[in-house]
Design an enzyme around this catalytic site. Structure first.
Site, mmCIF file in Angstrom:
data_model
loop_
_atom_site.group_PDB
_atom_site.id
_atom_site.type_symbol
_atom_site.label_atom_id
_atom_site.label_comp_id
_atom_site.label_asym_id
_atom_site.label_seq_id
_atom_site.Cartn_x
_atom_site.Cartn_y
_atom_site.Cartn_z
ATOM 1 N N HIS A 180 49.281 41.449 11.012
ATOM 2 C CA HIS A 180 48.440 41.000 9.903
ATOM 3 C C HIS A 180 47.178 41.841 9.733
ATOM 4 O O HIS A 180 46.484 41.717 8.719
ATOM 5 C CB HIS A 180 48.108 39.503 10.047
ATOM 6 C CG HIS A 180 47.137 39.171 11.133
ATOM 7 N ND1 HIS A 180 47.522 38.681 12.359
ATOM 8 C CD2 HIS A 180 45.786 39.234 11.177
ATOM 9 C CE1 HIS A 180 46.452 38.446 13.111
ATOM 10 N NE2 HIS A 180 45.391 38.778 12.403
ATOM 11 N N ASP A 211 54.267 39.347 14.767
ATOM 12 C CA ASP A 211 52.888 39.736 14.481
ATOM 13 C C ASP A 211 52.437 40.926 15.336
ATOM 14 O O ASP A 211 51.292 40.982 15.779
ATOM 15 C CB ASP A 211 51.935 38.560 14.674
ATOM 16 C CG ASP A 211 50.636 38.746 13.893
ATOM 17 O OD1 ASP A 211 50.591 39.623 13.015
ATOM 18 O OD2 ASP A 211 49.657 38.024 14.191
ATOM 19 N N SER A 290 41.489 40.143 16.275
ATOM 20 C CA SER A 290 42.943 40.218 16.125
ATOM 21 C C SER A 290 43.460 41.592 16.532
ATOM 22 O O SER A 290 42.965 42.622 16.068
ATOM 23 C CB SER A 290 43.339 39.938 14.677
ATOM 24 O OG SER A 290 43.026 38.622 14.319
#
Length: 435
Positions: A180, A211, A290
């Site tokens: 993402h 992911d 992230s």
């Protein structure tokens, strides 16, 4: 001649009488000398003359010395007159004033500090305690060793520039991050290294469901991270989260492993659904973390920071509340190797679709079982209720999907299920999705 005594040429008349003869002396003034000079020395002691007429005027005069030469008289300096100080005197006075002021300040300090007893702040320095020595196995030592391998990733897109984190996994420039982080970009990114240098990167491959994404920079001599074993983690183990939360590069936060195999379903509206059997930690993680590494106490990467839980409503900016989740590194490493090797990753499946939970006794019901799939090969049928997968209890359909994704294709897992009222156990060899 009449009764006037002219023996010495003086008129001894009493004051107030008629004036002296022409050319004669003036009363009260000394007579001129014969040569026209100063008065007779006898005049100065006339008052002491016993034969002097007491009613005659007299004067005592100290004659001035006549100048011996022409011109102005020689100047005489008055020793009592004020004089202008010279430069040497000014400097000397300033120096003496400064010394006196310093002596006065020292004296006052001495007095106020109790007669010279100056306080010593802190205890006597000794050997630094173990935690302050920053040994390699300390948290500071771990951070120092791992941070050179942690990077910031910036991706420009039509919606603006997004930012995330990543870490170097090979000396030739491969970097792991979240899918993402790069999903909305044009396949390119900018990598900012720990020392502030930058490099352009291209996307090697992505796996939206796990992911995980891999990007690559054209740079050699990079320091890759060390991989740990996420299956060996225990609740309570210390961990560090590293990355660039809220654009604050090279940030390190500490916490513990709060839970293991925390099954989750995530994803953005309109995007892929992601399933996690995640490592839960209370290390502070925020937007921008992230893709960054979750590191164990030995400095080995055990997870990829991916998502957080928050109390804010949808669409609002979420922040850390001590509930962060990382993809286990055993899963992330496997996906990374497949992306580097083939450009894409395989998805692990059990060969069945799941529906709701079991009516009684919990578990997850199988809506359909593929005839040639792993579940069918292990003797399972449509309608069976899966109770446990490798001792992990099933309470929601997400549990089964997330745990299956955690394993590599070919892994053998133990499944406990219920058919009717009977409980059974079987071994299922998981497979890769045909896609």
């Amino acid at each position: 001649m009449g009764g006037t005594d002219v023996t010495d040429g003086w008129d001894w008349r009493r004051p107030g009488g008629s004036g002296a003869p022409a050319g004669g002396p003036v009363p009260g003034q000394p007579p001129p000398s014969a040569g026209g000079g100063t008065t007779s020395p006898w005049w100065s002691d006339a008052l002491a003359d016993p034969w002097r007429d007491p009613y005659a005027p007299a004067a005592v005069v100290v004659p001035a010395t006549a100048p011996t030469g022409a011109g102005e008289p020689e100047p005489v300096t008055d020793p009592d007159a004020p004089t202008r100080p010279g430069l040497r005197q000014v400097v000397l006075i300033s120096l003496i004033t400064a010394l006196l002021a310093g002596s006065l300040g020292s004296a006052l300090t001495y007095a106020f500090l109790g007669g010279g007893a100056v306080s010593t702040l802190g205890a006597q320095a000794g050997q630094a305690p173990a935690l302050a020595q920053r040994k390699p196995e300390s948290l500071a030592g771990v951070a120092e060793r791992v941070l050179p391998s942690v990077v910031t990733i910036r991706v420009a897109s039509l919606g603006g520039t997004s930012e995330g984190s990543g870490f170097v996994v090979s000396t030739d420039g491969h970097i792991v991050t979240n899918d993402h982080v790069v999903a909305d970009g044009p396949g390119k990114a900018t990598v900012v290294f720990n020392d502030g240098s930058t490099a352009a990167a291209t996307v090697v491959g992505q796996d939206p469901e796990s992911d995980i994404a891999v990007i690559k920079v054209t740079r050699s001599g990079l320091t890759p991270v060390q991989f740990g074993d996420s299956d060996a983690l225990a609740v309570g183990d210390p961990v560090l989260a590293m990355g660039s939360p809220l654009s604050l590069a090279n940030t390190v936060t500490a916490g513990i492993v709060s839970a293991l195999d925390r099954t989750m379903q995530a994803g953005e509206p309109g995007g892929p659904t992601r399933y996690y059997a995640a490592i839960q930690t209370d290390a502070a993680v925020n937007h921008g973390n992230s893709g960054g590494p979750l590191v164990d106490g030995a400095g080995r990467v055990v997870g990829v920071n991916s998502t957080i839980k928050s109390l804010v409503a949808d669409g609002q900016e979420a922040g850390n509340i001590g509930l962060a989740f990382a993809i286990p590194i055993n899963q992330a490493k496997r996906v990374t190797e497949e992306i580097i090797g083939t450009g894409k990753a395989r998805r692990t499946v059990i060969g069945a679709s799941v529906g709701g939970t079991g009516a009684t006794g919990g578990g997850v019901r199988l809506n359909a079982v593929e005839p040639a799939g792993p579940a069918a090969a292990a003797g399972m049928r449509t309608g069976d209720v899966v109770l446990r997968l490798d001792k992990h209890p099933m309470t929601d359909p997400t549990d089964l999907v997330a745990l299956v994704r955690k394993y590599a294709p070919g892994s053998v897992v133990t499944v406990e299920y219920r058919r009717g009222s009977a409980r059974q156990n079987t071994s299922v060899t998981l497979a890769a999705d045909a896609k």
